[in-house]
Every structure is written in structure tokens, then in C-alpha cells.
Design a protein around this motif. Structure first.
Motif, short mmCIF file in Angstrom:
data_model
loop_
_atom_site.label_atom_id
_atom_site.label_comp_id
_atom_site.label_asym_id
_atom_site.label_seq_id
_atom_site.Cartn_x
_atom_site.Cartn_y
_atom_site.Cartn_z
N ILE A 68 11.44 3.42 -15.50
CA ILE A 68 11.36 2.52 -14.28
C ILE A 68 10.06 3.10 -13.47
CG2 ILE A 68 12.34 2.08 -11.96
CD1 ILE A 68 14.89 2.73 -12.94
N VAL A 69 9.34 2.14 -13.29
CA VAL A 69 7.97 2.27 -12.65
C VAL A 69 8.17 1.45 -11.04
CG1 VAL A 69 5.57 2.13 -12.31
CG2 VAL A 69 6.62 2.54 -14.53
N ASP A 70 8.30 2.10 -10.11
CA ASP A 70 8.56 1.61 -8.76
C ASP A 70 7.51 2.32 -7.71
OD1 ASP A 70 9.46 1.19 -6.22
OD2 ASP A 70 11.48 1.17 -6.88
N VAL A 71 6.78 1.38 -7.18
CA VAL A 71 5.75 1.82 -6.15
C VAL A 71 6.13 0.93 -4.78
CG1 VAL A 71 3.47 2.27 -5.46
CG2 VAL A 71 4.46 2.46 -7.88
N GLY A 72 5.94 1.65 -3.72
CA GLY A 72 6.34 0.83 -2.37
C GLY A 72 5.11 1.37 -1.23
N VAL A 73 5.05 0.45 -0.24
CA VAL A 73 4.21 0.98 0.80
C VAL A 73 5.34 0.99 1.90
CG1 VAL A 73 2.48 0.29 2.39
CG2 VAL A 73 2.20 -0.43 0.09
N ARG A 74 5.27 2.24 2.50
CA ARG A 74 6.25 2.63 3.58
C ARG A 74 5.59 2.87 4.96
NH1 ARG A 74 11.63 3.77 4.50
NH2 ARG A 74 11.87 5.24 6.23
N MET A 75 6.18 2.32 6.15
CA MET A 75 5.59 2.60 7.35
C MET A 75 6.90 3.38 8.14
SD MET A 75 4.95 0.32 10.70
CE MET A 75 6.68 0.17 10.95
N THR A 76 6.64 4.44 8.87
CA THR A 76 7.38 5.10 9.55
C THR A 76 7.14 5.35 11.01
OG1 THR A 76 8.15 6.28 7.38
CG2 THR A 76 9.07 7.20 9.24
N SER A 77 8.10 5.14 11.78
CA SER A 77 7.84 5.54 13.38
C SER A 77 8.09 6.82 13.61
CB SER A 77 8.28 4.46 14.13
OG SER A 77 9.86 4.72 14.10
N ASN A 78 7.42 7.45 14.85
CA ASN A 78 7.85 8.84 15.12
C ASN A 78 7.58 9.60 14.06
OD1 ASN A 78 8.31 8.41 17.95
ND2 ASN A 78 10.61 7.94 17.43
N ALA A 79 6.85 9.45 13.16
CA ALA A 79 6.46 10.43 11.96
C ALA A 79 6.03 11.72 12.44
CB ALA A 79 5.81 9.68 10.97
N SER A 80 5.00 11.49 13.22
CA SER A 80 4.53 13.00 13.83
C SER A 80 3.88 12.82 15.32
CB SER A 80 3.45 13.61 12.92
OG SER A 80 2.30 12.52 12.72
N ALA A 81 4.49 13.64 16.25
CA ALA A 81 3.84 13.69 17.54
C ALA A 81 4.11 12.16 18.13
CB ALA A 81 2.51 14.17 17.80
N LEU B 148 7.97 -2.18 1.46
CA LEU B 148 7.62 -3.14 0.65
C LEU B 148 7.25 -2.79 -0.68
CD1 LEU B 148 7.38 -6.31 0.32
CD2 LEU B 148 5.01 -6.21 1.31
N GLY B 149 8.15 -3.01 -1.57
CA GLY B 149 7.71 -2.45 -3.17
C GLY B 149 7.93 -3.36 -4.17
N LEU B 150 7.36 -2.89 -5.22
CA LEU B 150 7.40 -3.69 -6.51
C LEU B 150 8.09 -2.70 -7.38
CD1 LEU B 150 6.71 -6.36 -7.98
CD2 LEU B 150 4.51 -5.09 -8.47
N ARG B 151 8.89 -3.16 -8.22
CA ARG B 151 9.81 -2.21 -9.38
C ARG B 151 9.70 -3.06 -10.65
NH1 ARG B 151 15.89 -0.54 -7.99
NH2 ARG B 151 15.91 -2.96 -7.73
N HIS B 152 9.49 -2.25 -11.75
CA HIS B 152 9.76 -2.64 -13.15
C HIS B 152 10.44 -1.76 -14.01
CE1 HIS B 152 8.76 -5.17 -16.66
NE2 HIS B 152 8.56 -3.79 -17.31
N ARG B 153 11.66 -2.32 -14.61
CA ARG B 153 12.47 -1.53 -15.53
C ARG B 153 12.14 -1.89 -17.05
NH1 ARG B 153 15.62 -3.88 -11.77
NH2 ARG B 153 16.84 -2.85 -10.24
N PHE B 154 12.20 -0.81 -17.98
CA PHE B 154 11.70 -1.33 -19.27
C PHE B 154 13.00 -0.36 -20.00
CE2 PHE B 154 8.73 2.11 -18.01
CZ PHE B 154 8.77 2.82 -18.96
#
Length: 353
Positions: free
Chosen positions: A29-42, A347-353
Motif C-alpha cells: 500500500i502506498v498512501d500519502v495525505g495532506v493533514r491540517m491540525t488545529s491547536n497543534a502548538s501554542a 485529503l489523501g490518495l491511496r493505492h493498493r497492489f
């Protein structure tokens, strides 16, 4: 010469026949996503490219050899990797490495580093989402699986009709903290599946962590519903407390090392297949935690976790997903930056092989 040629031909044919009974499968599996997190630091948000939003990226090898009379030899090697930068995901290169024998009559026995039975019952019977057992980047339920894997394990599985039973034993081997034993029972028939498991892990001081889980799932056409309970109990002063209570989501729902007395989690979820390509899912988890320290003896810390996912399949192997999650906690636990709530999206994209 003719006899020699005939003998060589028969030998070649027999070797070809033997090789035809074995199979080696490369998967991943190759899975890559762009993640945004609030209150991550200070109080500020953070944006990251993560190596797996729905699934951790991996590369594995499955080997199966037909031994005849309903018996097979099995091998699995599986490596986890960070697909965002190509580095190794953990200290252990092979996250699974086992060999086994399977019989149609007597079940399967496997030896080596494997998933433990808490992880097995959860992912096979009442997984949070129908199309993906859990969200790799947001998986509070896996925090109660006591490491998910054990080294030096002997596991036996037997399945008769709708019933499946499983036991595991792991050798401590001197200075290892992975001495374990446990059992699993599962029932699955038609649209309904239910089961439970228990696992005990002992450290070199003789202190134990005990894990329990039970749950059920029901599928009706495009609708999938599931509910489960899990619990971890910790002996005071054990060496495993820090490892198994380090947080349900990294540093989320953390407490002082070895201060957790008991942790329970209740979860409920649903997945609905809108079309042949589009799946929608939602899940809620409630965690409750008690403490050993005198100052917190009467305090019950709580963590609330909620996630929704929309998954669109371009094909059987490739899908794109949007995940959103929210966490709120109270009591004696906080995020590492002392925040008590946090929101995230992937938001991510995944491929299984």
C-alpha cells in the motif's frame, strides 16, 4: 543416451510440477495525505504531508506452498515505510515476520512476530470502517490493543463453520517485555459478526497489563454498523505502563508514566455505500481513564473522539479520501501543548497492489 534424456525430462517435469504448487506474492500500500491540525502548538495550526492517512504504507511478501493432503506452508514478511520521505516507519524493519503450517482439518499454527489477538478480533470482526479497518492518522481504538504486535509469538487458529478460535503465547526470553498469553473467540454468519478477546502481557518485574475487548457488527446491503468495548488494566509500578499508556493519538489523552490504573473505551460507527464508488463513514469513541496517584484517585479523565470519512474509489486499487476529526478531553489529561481540544482534516490518495 535416450534413457538419460528421458530421465532428465522426467526430473525437469517433476521439478516444474513442484514449483507450480508454490506461490510468492508481492503486495503493498502506498498512501500519502495532506493533514491540517488545529491547536497543534501554542494555539497555532499545522500542515503536514503524512505517510498514510487511511493506511500506513507498507511492502510485504506472502508465500504459500501446497504440501498436499490439505496442508500448506505459509510465510509473511511485511515492512512499514514512510511514503512521504522514504524512511523506515519503525525501529523494526519487518513489522511482521512469521512462518506457519495450515491444515484444512486442524487449523493453522504460526511462529514469529505477528499481530496480537486484540488487533485480530478488532480488524476482522468489528472494524470502525467497512472499507478500511481504521484511520491510520487518527486511530484511538488501536491505543488499547497493547502494542498491536508481539515478538516471539506462537499463535494457533482454528475455524469450524461460523466459529473461529485463536490463542497466542509469546516467550519473554529473558529481558524482553513481551511475555504474553491470550485467547479469542469469533462468530460470523451472514450479515452478523461478534466476538471477544483477552490478552495478558507481563514485564520482567512480573507486573502485568491485561486487555479485554468485545463487540459486534452488522451489514445490510450498503449499510454497515458496529459497536465495541475495550479495556486495559495496569499493575502499579510496571515497566509497560509508559509504553501502553503513551497516548491514544500520539500524546493525546496522556498521563504521567505508570499512573494509569484502568482505561476503557466505548465506540460506535456506521459506513454507508452511497454508490459503487463512494463510501461515507462516521465513528465516535469515548475513553475513560482512572489513576493511581493520590491526587487523582477520585478523578476520571475522559476523551471524546469523532471522525467522518468520504472515500471515492477510482478503481479496485486506487481511491481518494477526505477525513475530518475532532478531539475533546477533560480531567487530568491534555495535549502536549496543554490544549484540551483539537480538530484535524486529511485529503489523501491511496493505492493498493
Amino acid at each position: 543416451m535416450k534413457k538419460a534424456a528421458m530421465a532428465l525430462g522426467l526430473l525437469a517435469a517433476s521439478i516444474g510440477s513442484a514449483w507450480a504448487q508454490s506461490s510468492v506474492q508481492l503486495y503493498g500500500i502506498v498512501d500519502v495525505g495532506v493533514r491540517m491540525t488545529s491547536n497543534a502548538s501554542a494555539g497555532s495550526s499545522k500542515k503536514l504531508v503524512v505517510p498514510g492517512g487511511m493506511s500506513q504504507s507498507r511492502l510485504g511478501v506472502n508465500v504459500s506452498e501446497d504440501l498436499g493432503d490439505g496442508m500448506k506452508a505459509l510465510v509473511n514478511l511485511e515492512h512499514r515505510l514512510n511514503s512521504d520521505n522514504g524512511t523506515q516507519a519503525a525501529n523494526d524493519f519487518w513489522r511482521q515476520s512469521w512462518v506457519g503450517i495450515q491444515s484444512a482439518d486442524f487449523g493453522r499454527i504460526t511462529l514469529g512476530r505477528q499481530y496480537n489477538i486484540l488487533f485480530d478480533i478488532y480488524t476482522s470482526t468489528y472494524a470502525s470502517f467497512k472499507y478500511s479497518p481504521y484511520i491510520e492518522a487518527y486511530k484511538p481504538e488501536i491505543g488499547l490493543s497493547m502494542g498491536a504486535r508481539q515478538d516471539n509469538m506462537v499463535k494457533y487458529l482454528v475455524e469450524k463453520g461460523p466459529l473461529r478460535g485463536e490463542i497466542q503465547v509469546s516467550a519473554g526470553e529473558g529481558n524482553s517485555q513481551n511475555k504474553s498469553y491470550g485467547g479469542l473467540l469469533r462468530y460470523a454468519e451472514g450479515e452478523f459478526a461478534a466476538g471477544g478477546a483477552f490478552l495478558t502481557v507481563e514485564d520482567t518485574l512480573g507486573k502485568k497489563v491485561r486487555g479485554y475487548t468485545a463487540g459486534a457488527a452488522w451489514t445490510s446491503g450498503p449499510l454497515y454498523l458496529n459497536a465495541s468495548w475495550a479495556s486495559n488494566k495496569f499493575d502499579q509500578g510496571g515497566l509497560l505502563g509508559a509504553a501502553y499508556t503513551s497516548g491514544l493519538l500520539g500524546n493525546v489523552f496522556n498521563a504521567a508514566a505508570n499512573d494509569v490504573k484502568k482505561r476503557d473505551m466505548y465506540s460506535f460507527g456506521a459506513t454507508y455505500q452511497m454508490t459503487a464508488q463512494l463510501n461515507l463513514g462516521g465513528h465516535y469513541w469515548l475513553a475513560e481513564q482512572t489513576h493511581y496517584s493520590a491526587a487523582l484517585a477520585n478523578t476520571k479523565s475522559k476523551g471524546h473522539y469523532f471522525a467522518v470519512v468520504a472515500d471515492y474509489a477510482f478503481s479496485k486499487r486506487t481511491d481518494v479520501y477526505l477525513e475530518m476529526d475532532y478531539t475533546k478531553q477533560n480531567g487530568a489529561v491534555r495535549f502536549s501543548n496543554n490544549a484540551d481540544r483539537r480538530a484535524g482534516a486529511i485529503l489523501g490518495l491511496r493505492h493498493r497492489f
